[in-house]
Design a protein around this motif. Structure first.
Motif, mmCIF file in Angstrom:
data_model
loop_
_atom_site.group_PDB
_atom_site.id
_atom_site.type_symbol
_atom_site.label_atom_id
_atom_site.label_comp_id
_atom_site.label_asym_id
_atom_site.label_seq_id
_atom_site.Cartn_x
_atom_site.Cartn_y
_atom_site.Cartn_z
ATOM 1 N N LEU A 30 -30.159 44.635 -66.623
ATOM 2 C CA LEU A 30 -29.381 43.697 -65.748
ATOM 3 C C LEU A 30 -28.163 43.842 -65.258
ATOM 4 C CD1 LEU A 30 -30.754 40.640 -68.114
ATOM 5 C CD2 LEU A 30 -31.406 41.132 -65.846
ATOM 6 N N ASP A 31 -27.362 42.900 -64.746
ATOM 7 C CA ASP A 31 -26.129 43.097 -64.260
ATOM 8 C C ASP A 31 -25.240 42.882 -65.532
ATOM 9 O OD1 ASP A 31 -27.088 40.420 -64.162
ATOM 10 O OD2 ASP A 31 -25.121 39.794 -63.526
ATOM 11 N N TYR A 32 -23.915 42.718 -65.397
ATOM 12 C CA TYR A 32 -22.880 42.641 -66.636
ATOM 13 C C TYR A 32 -23.106 41.390 -66.766
ATOM 14 C CZ TYR A 32 -18.070 42.563 -68.590
ATOM 15 O OH TYR A 32 -17.071 42.574 -69.396
ATOM 16 N N SER A 33 -23.210 40.212 -66.278
ATOM 17 C CA SER A 33 -23.373 38.820 -66.911
ATOM 18 C C SER A 33 -24.670 38.583 -67.692
ATOM 19 C CB SER A 33 -23.060 37.778 -65.902
ATOM 20 O OG SER A 33 -22.018 38.120 -65.093
ATOM 21 N N GLY A 34 -25.754 39.181 -66.877
ATOM 22 C CA GLY A 34 -27.088 39.009 -67.321
ATOM 23 C C GLY A 34 -27.272 39.672 -68.840
ATOM 24 N N ASN A 35 -26.762 40.803 -68.612
ATOM 25 C CA ASN A 35 -26.878 41.591 -70.103
ATOM 26 C C ASN A 35 -26.207 40.675 -71.145
ATOM 27 O OD1 ASN A 35 -27.210 43.826 -71.882
ATOM 28 N ND2 ASN A 35 -25.050 44.720 -71.166
ATOM 29 N N PHE A 36 -24.893 40.297 -70.709
ATOM 30 C CA PHE A 36 -23.924 39.605 -71.733
ATOM 31 C C PHE A 36 -24.717 38.562 -72.345
ATOM 32 C CE2 PHE A 36 -19.998 36.846 -72.207
ATOM 33 C CZ PHE A 36 -20.023 36.872 -73.530
ATOM 34 N N CYS A 37 -25.430 37.912 -71.443
ATOM 35 C CA CYS A 37 -26.236 36.577 -71.790
ATOM 36 C C CYS A 37 -27.161 36.945 -73.013
ATOM 37 C CB CYS A 37 -26.966 35.884 -70.755
ATOM 38 S SG CYS A 37 -25.773 34.969 -69.712
ATOM 39 N N TYR B 185 -29.196 34.430 -75.361
ATOM 40 C CA TYR B 185 -29.739 33.565 -74.100
ATOM 41 C C TYR B 185 -30.667 34.203 -73.106
ATOM 42 C CZ TYR B 185 -26.872 30.077 -76.118
ATOM 43 O OH TYR B 185 -26.009 29.201 -76.932
ATOM 44 N N ASP B 186 -31.804 33.848 -72.859
ATOM 45 C CA ASP B 186 -32.649 34.388 -71.930
ATOM 46 C C ASP B 186 -33.289 33.575 -71.066
ATOM 47 O OD1 ASP B 186 -34.262 35.854 -70.603
ATOM 48 O OD2 ASP B 186 -35.574 36.855 -72.626
ATOM 49 N N ASP B 187 -32.497 33.057 -70.222
ATOM 50 C CA ASP B 187 -32.844 31.943 -69.023
ATOM 51 C C ASP B 187 -32.054 32.345 -67.745
ATOM 52 O OD1 ASP B 187 -32.899 29.484 -67.439
ATOM 53 O OD2 ASP B 187 -32.372 28.414 -69.048
ATOM 54 N N PRO B 188 -32.838 32.677 -66.782
ATOM 55 C CA PRO B 188 -32.199 33.076 -65.411
ATOM 56 C C PRO B 188 -31.084 31.889 -64.915
ATOM 57 C CG PRO B 188 -34.626 33.206 -65.353
ATOM 58 C CD PRO B 188 -34.236 32.743 -66.554
ATOM 59 N N SER B 189 -31.514 30.756 -65.210
ATOM 60 C CA SER B 189 -30.426 29.656 -64.576
ATOM 61 C C SER B 189 -29.288 29.842 -65.485
ATOM 62 C CB SER B 189 -31.054 28.118 -64.892
ATOM 63 O OG SER B 189 -30.132 27.355 -64.642
ATOM 64 N N PHE B 190 -29.343 30.116 -66.730
ATOM 65 C CA PHE B 190 -27.800 30.181 -67.658
ATOM 66 C C PHE B 190 -27.249 31.550 -67.208
ATOM 67 C CE2 PHE B 190 -25.637 31.855 -71.354
ATOM 68 C CZ PHE B 190 -25.021 30.501 -71.718
ATOM 69 N N ASP B 191 -28.222 32.573 -66.845
ATOM 70 C CA ASP B 191 -27.406 33.848 -66.339
ATOM 71 C C ASP B 191 -26.420 33.618 -64.942
ATOM 72 O OD1 ASP B 191 -28.986 35.196 -67.990
ATOM 73 O OD2 ASP B 191 -30.224 36.187 -66.682
ATOM 74 N N GLU B 192 -26.958 32.610 -64.149
ATOM 75 C CA GLU B 192 -26.143 32.266 -62.995
ATOM 76 C C GLU B 192 -24.969 31.620 -63.476
ATOM 77 O OE1 GLU B 192 -27.105 34.085 -60.352
ATOM 78 O OE2 GLU B 192 -27.188 32.512 -59.025
ATOM 79 N N LEU B 193 -25.047 30.634 -64.299
ATOM 80 C CA LEU B 193 -23.900 29.943 -64.796
ATOM 81 C C LEU B 193 -22.933 30.860 -65.217
ATOM 82 C CD1 LEU B 193 -22.383 27.251 -65.347
ATOM 83 C CD2 LEU B 193 -23.434 27.391 -67.820
ATOM 84 N N MET B 194 -23.466 31.924 -66.264
ATOM 85 C CA MET B 194 -22.403 32.959 -66.723
ATOM 86 C C MET B 194 -21.753 33.637 -65.384
ATOM 87 S SD MET B 194 -21.245 33.521 -69.577
ATOM 88 C CE MET B 194 -22.156 32.926 -70.946
ATOM 89 N N ARG B 195 -22.413 34.020 -64.601
ATOM 90 C CA ARG B 195 -21.942 34.648 -63.474
ATOM 91 C C ARG B 195 -20.796 33.771 -62.668
ATOM 92 N NH1 ARG B 195 -27.770 35.882 -62.267
ATOM 93 N NH2 ARG B 195 -28.107 37.738 -63.323
ATOM 94 N N LEU B 196 -21.240 32.554 -62.499
ATOM 95 C CA LEU B 196 -20.178 31.665 -61.900
ATOM 96 C C LEU B 196 -18.797 31.579 -62.940
ATOM 97 C CD1 LEU B 196 -19.245 29.489 -59.899
ATOM 98 C CD2 LEU B 196 -20.331 27.923 -61.323
ATOM 99 N N TYR B 197 -19.270 31.287 -64.005
ATOM 100 C CA TYR B 197 -18.089 31.204 -65.141
ATOM 101 C C TYR B 197 -17.234 32.369 -64.916
ATOM 102 C CZ TYR B 197 -15.744 29.708 -69.409
ATOM 103 O OH TYR B 197 -15.011 29.576 -70.611
ATOM 104 N N LEU B 198 -17.719 33.522 -65.374
ATOM 105 C CA LEU B 198 -17.185 34.720 -65.418
ATOM 106 C C LEU B 198 -16.348 35.119 -64.171
ATOM 107 C CD1 LEU B 198 -19.433 37.196 -67.374
ATOM 108 C CD2 LEU B 198 -17.525 35.598 -68.399
#
Ligand code: CMX
Length: 471
Positions: free
Chosen positions: A235-242, A247-260
């Motif tokens: 995964l990308d940086y944020s997805g891997n961090f999740c 956490y294993d939820d594509p929607s949460f990955d998107e939130l983390m991308r936005l947040y970061l």
């Protein structure tokens, strides 16, 4: 993706100089380090010219009020990576948040289709260029590879810390401990010439970006769960961090991308960025410089405000549940006045520079409207937004009655079950590294000086005022 917008954004973010024949130079550099190195000579020249031609120009005055009042508005720092306008909010290398969302590469590869990847913002802040997806993918791979550079003693050290030590204290300890890997500190000790410092600083900066997710995730998993951190470097940086956080939820990955992305940078004067710059100006290496920035971020008037917002909402919910009242505009107003009358701050509202709703608040609200419009906590935050500016205006003390970034971030995390709000500032800290350290690269590349402003005693100020009645 709208290609004319991308072209426009590229020229805002990085106005390219025409060649002698009038054409634009090709964007040929492929890796981040090569791209940066190719920019250094022209940037050094431009700064030298600025100093030579305009060095003695006066750009402001300083009043005694400003000296006592936290230097608000005093113009005394050079900051490349972003600029904050009181009305409009932040621009990253000339781009607003909505513009970044439209032009920066996303997980799917299509700009505008989801949130920008953090790697896109790293590229943009460091180089001032909008990267291609291939450049971003290259950077993702490089950061994954560099993540192995976390010194072996760091995780056992984190494992030994008391569980009730605040996560930000643990984060600071973890990053300070990782400093044994500093390439810059070694190069300095070996006597490398000053005009080469930036190359070694960049090594550290990229290594810090690469290792802090593991430091941060280890703290989260230790304090709240089983201490086990699992990576997924497909995964990308944020997805891997999740995944590391559990956490294993594509929607949460998107939130983390936005947040970061949105927490990375807020020009230079805020406490975490300024501290990083100040400590870096002593030629402390990027690990120590940013660890100092983390300590500034841990203050309740700065990054800790995001946990305080959740605490405030919970206290409000508890109080009205006990009283058998519902949480609505009236009860929120009542609670806000109780807070203000007790001489406490309403967390998540106000700002030292902004005078309008923070666009970082707005984009999080839009994310909420899209992904969780019926979430009860999201609705409470929205109701707070509908009444709080009015309350704070009536109170009359606050320069900016509108919400800042911290007012919204917690509720989005909460929706996905990320309820450990004492940890929220660590996420802010993972992101802020990108802004603070991107600037630190240019501090070293441009050879910026040791920061050392002048202080005065109260007696000096009184004498000055007496002897200069018209000043
Ligand atoms: N609630 C109550 N009072 C507030 C307030 C708020 N949200 N915001 C400002 N005030 C008060 C200040 O404490 C100050 O009071 P005193 O004169 O008694 O000292 C007065 O209003 C004027 O302050 P200001 O000029 O409006 O704001 P400052 O530049 O001094 O401070 C900030 C800015 C962010 C520290 C302040 O608005 C605040 O404390 N907000 C709440 C905490 C918060 O959300 N911080 C996060 C900011 C974003 C970030 O850095 O992460």
């Amino acid at each position: 993706m709208n290609s004319s917008l991308v072209r426009a954004a590229r020229s805002i973010a990085h106005p390219r100089r025409p060649n002698i024949d009038g054409g634009l130079p090709a964007r040929s550099a492929s890796t981040l380090a090569e791209t940066l190195e190719s920019q250094v000579p022209a940037k050094r020249l431009a700064l030298a010219e600025l100093k030579k031609n305009h060095g003695s120009k006066v750009i402001g005055k300083v009043t005694i009020d400003q000296l006592i009042g936290g230097a608000r508005g005093v113009k005394c720092m050079l900051w490349e990576t972003s600029n904050l306008d009181a009305e409009e909010g932040i621009r990253f290398r000339g781009l607003t948040i909505p513009e970044c969302q439209q032009v920066l590469p996303t997980f799917s590869g299509k700009a505008g289709d989801g949130e920008p990847l953090l790697e896109s913002i790293i590229w943009l802040l460091l180089t001032s260029e909008v990267p291609t997806k291939a450049q971003v993918d290259g950077l993702t791979a490089e950061l994954h590879e560099r993540s192995s550079k976390l010194p072996k003693h760091v995780v056992p050290l984190l494992n030994s810390l008391p569980r009730d030590m605040h996560p930000m204290t643990q984060f600071s300890i973890g990053l300070n401990a990782a400093q044994t890997a500093s390439v810059f500190a070694k190069a300095y000790a070996d006597g490398v010439p000053k005009n080469e410092y930036h190359k070694f600083a960049l090594e550290d900066i990229l290594n810090v970006f690469a290792v802090i997710p593991e430091i941060a995730a280890t703290i989260y998993r230790n304090v709240y769960f089983d201490g086990i951190v699992k990576k997924d470097q497909t995964l990308d940086y944020s997805g891997n961090f999740c995944r590391m956080l559990g956490y294993d939820d594509p929607s949460f990955d998107e939130l983390m991308r936005l947040y970061l992305c949105i927490h990375t940078d807020h020009e230079g004067g805020n406490a975490s960025a300024h501290t990083t710059h100040l400590v870096g100006s002593t030629l402390s290496d990027p690990y120590l410089s940013y660890a100092a920035g983390l300590n500034a971020l841990a203050g309740p008037l700065h990054g800790l405000a995001n946990q305080e917002v959740l605490k405030w909402i919970q206290a409000l919910q508890e109080k009205f549940a006990k009283e058998g009242k519902e949480v609505n505009a009236d009860t929120i107003t009542e609670f806000a006045w109780e807070t203000l009358n007790a001489k406490k701050v309403v967390p998540g509202y106000g700002h030292a520079v902004l005078r309008k709703t923070d666009p970082r608040y707005t984009c999080q609200r839009e994310f909420g409207l899209k992904h969780m419009p019926d979430d009860p906590l999201f609705k409470i935050v929205d109701t707070i937004y509908s009444v709080m500016p009015g309350v704070l205006k009536e109170h009359g003390k606050v320069a900016n009655p509108y919400p800042n970034v911290d007012s919204h971030s917690g509720v989005l995390l909460w929706h996905y079950g990320f309820t450990q709000y004492q940890y929220y500032t660590v996420l802010f800290g993972v992101s802020r590294a990108v802004g603070g350290l991107s600037q630190l690269y240019w501090d070293r590349a441009l050879g910026l000086a040791l920061e050392r402003p002048k202080s005065h005693t109260p007696e000096w100020l009184e004498n000055f005022a007496k002897n200069n009645p018209d000043a």
